[in-house]
Motif scaffolding. Sequence first.
Motif, PDB file in Angstrom:
ATOM      1  N   LEU A 116       1.012  -1.170   0.094  1.00  0.00           N
ATOM      2  CA  LEU A 116      -0.128   0.092  -0.160  1.00  0.00           C
ATOM      3  C   LEU A 116       0.790   1.227   0.176  1.00  0.00           C
ATOM      4  N   ASP A 117       1.127   1.836  -1.216  1.00  0.00           N
ATOM      5  CA  ASP A 117       1.988   2.805  -1.570  1.00  0.00           C
ATOM      6  C   ASP A 117       1.505   3.993  -1.113  1.00  0.00           C
ATOM      7  N   GLY A 118       1.954   5.072  -0.336  1.00  0.00           N
ATOM      8  CA  GLY A 118       1.356   6.340   0.121  1.00  0.00           C
ATOM      9  C   GLY A 118       0.407   6.338   0.984  1.00  0.00           C
ATOM     10  N   SER A 119       0.788   5.061   1.965  1.00  0.00           N
ATOM     11  CA  SER A 119      -0.427   4.984   2.783  1.00  0.00           C
ATOM     12  C   SER A 119      -0.392   5.986   3.876  1.00  0.00           C
ATOM     13  N   VAL A 208       7.744  16.800  -8.087  1.00  0.00           N
ATOM     14  CA  VAL A 208       8.898  16.515  -7.096  1.00  0.00           C
ATOM     15  C   VAL A 208       8.564  17.368  -5.783  1.00  0.00           C
ATOM     16  N   ASN A 209       8.995  16.731  -4.740  1.00  0.00           N
ATOM     17  CA  ASN A 209       8.574  17.509  -3.516  1.00  0.00           C
ATOM     18  C   ASN A 209       9.782  18.854  -3.083  1.00  0.00           C
ATOM     19  N   GLU A 210       9.199  19.869  -3.585  1.00  0.00           N
ATOM     20  CA  GLU A 210      10.236  20.891  -3.463  1.00  0.00           C
ATOM     21  C   GLU A 210      10.500  21.409  -2.110  1.00  0.00           C
ATOM     22  N   GLY A 211       9.767  20.644  -1.101  1.00  0.00           N
ATOM     23  CA  GLY A 211       9.968  20.898   0.287  1.00  0.00           C
ATOM     24  C   GLY A 211      11.410  20.524   0.600  1.00  0.00           C
ATOM     25  N   ASN A 212      12.150  19.548  -0.111  1.00  0.00           N
ATOM     26  CA  ASN A 212      13.517  18.985  -0.128  1.00  0.00           C
ATOM     27  C   ASN A 212      14.694  19.937  -0.615  1.00  0.00           C
ATOM     28  N   VAL A 213      14.078  21.089  -1.276  1.00  0.00           N
ATOM     29  CA  VAL A 213      15.073  21.897  -1.843  1.00  0.00           C
ATOM     30  C   VAL A 213      16.313  22.250  -1.149  1.00  0.00           C
ATOM     31  N   ARG A 241       3.148  19.561 -10.072  1.00  0.00           N
ATOM     32  CA  ARG A 241       2.057  18.816  -9.402  1.00  0.00           C
ATOM     33  C   ARG A 241       2.940  17.703  -8.432  1.00  0.00           C
ATOM     34  N   TYR A 242       2.396  17.837  -7.225  1.00  0.00           N
ATOM     35  CA  TYR A 242       2.904  16.692  -6.161  1.00  0.00           C
ATOM     36  C   TYR A 242       2.011  16.006  -5.423  1.00  0.00           C
ATOM     37  N   ILE A 243       1.465  14.884  -5.569  1.00  0.00           N
ATOM     38  CA  ILE A 243       0.657  14.233  -4.564  1.00  0.00           C
ATOM     39  C   ILE A 243       1.238  13.761  -3.220  1.00  0.00           C
ATOM     40  N   GLY A 244       2.409  13.312  -3.521  1.00  0.00           N
ATOM     41  CA  GLY A 244       3.208  12.457  -2.369  1.00  0.00           C
ATOM     42  C   GLY A 244       2.707  11.148  -2.104  1.00  0.00           C
ATOM     43  N   SER A 245       1.925  10.551  -3.108  1.00  0.00           N
ATOM     44  CA  SER A 245       1.681   9.073  -3.227  1.00  0.00           C
ATOM     45  C   SER A 245       2.286   8.507  -4.579  1.00  0.00           C
ATOM     46  N   MET A 246       3.318   7.903  -4.762  1.00  0.00           N
ATOM     47  CA  MET A 246       3.948   7.692  -6.059  1.00  0.00           C
ATOM     48  C   MET A 246       3.040   7.287  -7.268  1.00  0.00           C
ATOM     49  N   VAL A 247       2.050   6.303  -6.462  1.00  0.00           N
ATOM     50  CA  VAL A 247       1.248   5.542  -7.508  1.00  0.00           C
ATOM     51  C   VAL A 247       0.604   6.770  -8.254  1.00  0.00           C
ATOM     52  N   ILE A 259       7.317  14.505 -16.129  1.00  0.00           N
ATOM     53  CA  ILE A 259       8.182  13.778 -15.230  1.00  0.00           C
ATOM     54  C   ILE A 259       8.209  13.818 -13.831  1.00  0.00           C
ATOM     55  N   PHE A 260       8.344  12.689 -13.228  1.00  0.00           N
ATOM     56  CA  PHE A 260       8.323  12.387 -11.729  1.00  0.00           C
ATOM     57  C   PHE A 260       9.593  12.116 -11.216  1.00  0.00           C
ATOM     58  N   MET A 261       9.855  12.776 -10.225  1.00  0.00           N
ATOM     59  CA  MET A 261      11.408  12.913  -9.596  1.00  0.00           C
ATOM     60  C   MET A 261      11.560  12.556  -8.243  1.00  0.00           C
ATOM     61  N   TYR A 262      12.168  11.569  -7.690  1.00  0.00           N
ATOM     62  CA  TYR A 262      12.444  11.562  -6.585  1.00  0.00           C
ATOM     63  C   TYR A 262      14.058  11.493  -6.385  1.00  0.00           C
ATOM     64  N   PRO A 263      14.732  12.455  -6.349  1.00  0.00           N
ATOM     65  CA  PRO A 263      16.119  12.595  -6.104  1.00  0.00           C
ATOM     66  C   PRO A 263      16.859  12.166  -4.959  1.00  0.00           C
ATOM     67  N   GLY A 271      18.673   7.815  -2.324  1.00  0.00           N
ATOM     68  CA  GLY A 271      17.240   8.118  -2.850  1.00  0.00           C
ATOM     69  C   GLY A 271      16.247   7.198  -1.981  1.00  0.00           C
ATOM     70  N   LYS A 272      15.241   7.635  -1.851  1.00  0.00           N
ATOM     71  CA  LYS A 272      14.295   7.198  -0.755  1.00  0.00           C
ATOM     72  C   LYS A 272      13.327   6.031  -1.376  1.00  0.00           C
ATOM     73  N   LEU A 273      13.106   5.971  -2.755  1.00  0.00           N
ATOM     74  CA  LEU A 273      12.145   4.975  -3.433  1.00  0.00           C
ATOM     75  C   LEU A 273      13.109   3.549  -3.475  1.00  0.00           C
ATOM     76  N   ARG A 274      12.166   2.508  -3.110  1.00  0.00           N
ATOM     77  CA  ARG A 274      12.598   1.214  -3.299  1.00  0.00           C
ATOM     78  C   ARG A 274      12.784   0.576  -4.930  1.00  0.00           C
ATOM     79  N   PHE A 275      14.020  -0.026  -5.082  1.00  0.00           N
ATOM     80  CA  PHE A 275      14.254  -0.530  -6.605  1.00  0.00           C
ATOM     81  C   PHE A 275      13.038  -1.677  -6.785  1.00  0.00           C
ATOM     82  N   PHE A 277      10.307  -2.767  -5.226  1.00  0.00           N
ATOM     83  CA  PHE A 277       8.686  -2.487  -5.117  1.00  0.00           C
ATOM     84  C   PHE A 277       8.363  -1.124  -5.685  1.00  0.00           C
ATOM     85  N   GLU A 278       9.183  -0.162  -6.041  1.00  0.00           N
ATOM     86  CA  GLU A 278       8.550   1.087  -6.685  1.00  0.00           C
ATOM     87  C   GLU A 278       9.227   1.475  -7.957  1.00  0.00           C
ATOM     88  N   ALA A 279      10.602   1.846  -7.945  1.00  0.00           N
ATOM     89  CA  ALA A 279      11.165   2.325  -9.063  1.00  0.00           C
ATOM     90  C   ALA A 279      11.290   1.209 -10.337  1.00  0.00           C
TER      91      ALA A 279
HETATM   92  P1  P6P Z   1       7.899  12.528   0.441  1.00  0.00           P
HETATM   93  C1  P6P Z   1       5.205   7.415   0.082  1.00  0.00           C
HETATM   94  O1  P6P Z   1       5.593   7.023   1.090  1.00  0.00           O
HETATM   95  C2  P6P Z   1       6.386   7.323  -0.823  1.00  0.00           C
HETATM   96  O2  P6P Z   1       7.066   6.049  -0.729  1.00  0.00           O
HETATM   97  C3  P6P Z   1       5.736   7.510  -2.461  1.00  0.00           C
HETATM   98  O3  P6P Z   1       4.309   6.820  -2.370  1.00  0.00           O
HETATM   99  C4  P6P Z   1       5.936   8.985  -2.716  1.00  0.00           C
HETATM  100  O4  P6P Z   1       6.299   9.329  -3.787  1.00  0.00           O
HETATM  101  C5  P6P Z   1       7.119   9.505  -1.587  1.00  0.00           C
HETATM  102  O5  P6P Z   1       7.273   8.435  -0.411  1.00  0.00           O
HETATM  103  C6  P6P Z   1       6.689  10.524  -0.955  1.00  0.00           C
HETATM  104  O6  P6P Z   1       7.715  11.084  -0.110  1.00  0.00           O
HETATM  105  O7  P6P Z   1       9.279  12.368   1.150  1.00  0.00           O
HETATM  106  O8  P6P Z   1       7.910  13.772  -0.677  1.00  0.00           O
HETATM  107  O9  P6P Z   1       6.993  12.505   1.616  1.00  0.00           O
END
Ligand code: P6P
Length: 331
Positions: A116-119, A208-213, A241-247, A259-263, A271-275, A277-279
């Motif tokens: 459950l991604d983005g839970s 992208v989450n610009e809160g991390n700039v 556009r950034y929802i914070g739920s990768m799906v 483009i969606f980015m998680y740098p 990086g934060k995303l898992r190879f 289960f996500e990437a």
């Molecule tokens: P951040 C949700 O926890 C997740 O794994 C992805 O679904 C989402 O893209 C990313 O983390 C959000 O992370 O740091 O922007 O809250």
Amino acid sequence: MMNKTTLVQHLQHQEKKFLGATGEFTSMMNEIVVAAKIISLEVNKAGIGGHILGVTGNVNVHGEEVQKLDEFANSTFLNILSKSGTVCAITSEEMADPVIIPKENTGKYIFMMDPLDGSSNIDVNVSIGTIFSIYRKKSAGDSVSDEDLLQKGEDQVAGGYIIYGSSTMFIYSSGSGVHGFTLDPALGEFFLSHPDLKIPTHGNTYSVNEGNVCFWEDRQINLVNYFKEVDEKTNRPYRGRYIGSMVSDFHRTLLKGGIFMYPIDKKNPKGKLRFAFEAGPMAFIVENAGGRASTGKERILDIIPSDIHQCVPLYIGSRFDVETAEGFLKD
Ligand code: P6P
């Protein structure tokens, strides 16, 4: 409605294209569909009754709070697939170690999932989703080894996601295009709604989450500033556009382009995303839809992970936009 193709029919048609198909893949996919329907039901009534909302009080291997629905989704897939006779191992973002299926129930596939991604968005009614990836067992004999669990991304047999949003959709690819199905909740059946999806080659949205700039490298800052500059020839400035739920962010990117980015950043230097289960699964999908997925330096599907929980930076979406990003990020 009756002239619509169901997901079960689609899987049967796809199976006929593979000479020598045993039906085991189709059987496994049908079990995934059952799990998806159960989770969709639970997610859509999560706000009612209140027993399933909120956190469990546990944290996962990534130090993230485990929501009750995370655990529900994880155990639903585990219970259904471990008895399906189609998989020999199951790995999950929510489980530190792989579950190896006993010999009497084993099969030839390895199932990997973010159940459950983005839970963290569940309690605020933002769309969330399941992401899954399937590999074929490679090693000889009955035991499961790293040769099976740590495979190159491009060796995926299939990748897919279910998005539990305003409607529940099931999107997957088994290497012959990307196909989207929408659940009719009254019938409890997925119907083909997005045949042979192709991502636009050039978009005008960056995500992208610009809160991390303040934690980014300069070249990441320069890339995002580039998307914000005015230039009619290249469709800029892009929309943010950034929802914070990768799906959800990926689904919009797949349908609309961009483009969606998680740098990488100072908090997540790898990086934060898992190879697994996500990437990886999203890269498999986007390439089958004509798009591109990269760490900024290398193709995601060229990666052979060293750990089932390995994290990677991710730039994914329209070919033109990911290539633009690589131009800023390559050494
Ligand atoms: P951040 C949700 O926890 C997740 O794994 C992805 O679904 C989402 O893209 C990313 O983390 C959000 O992370 O740091 O922007 O809250």
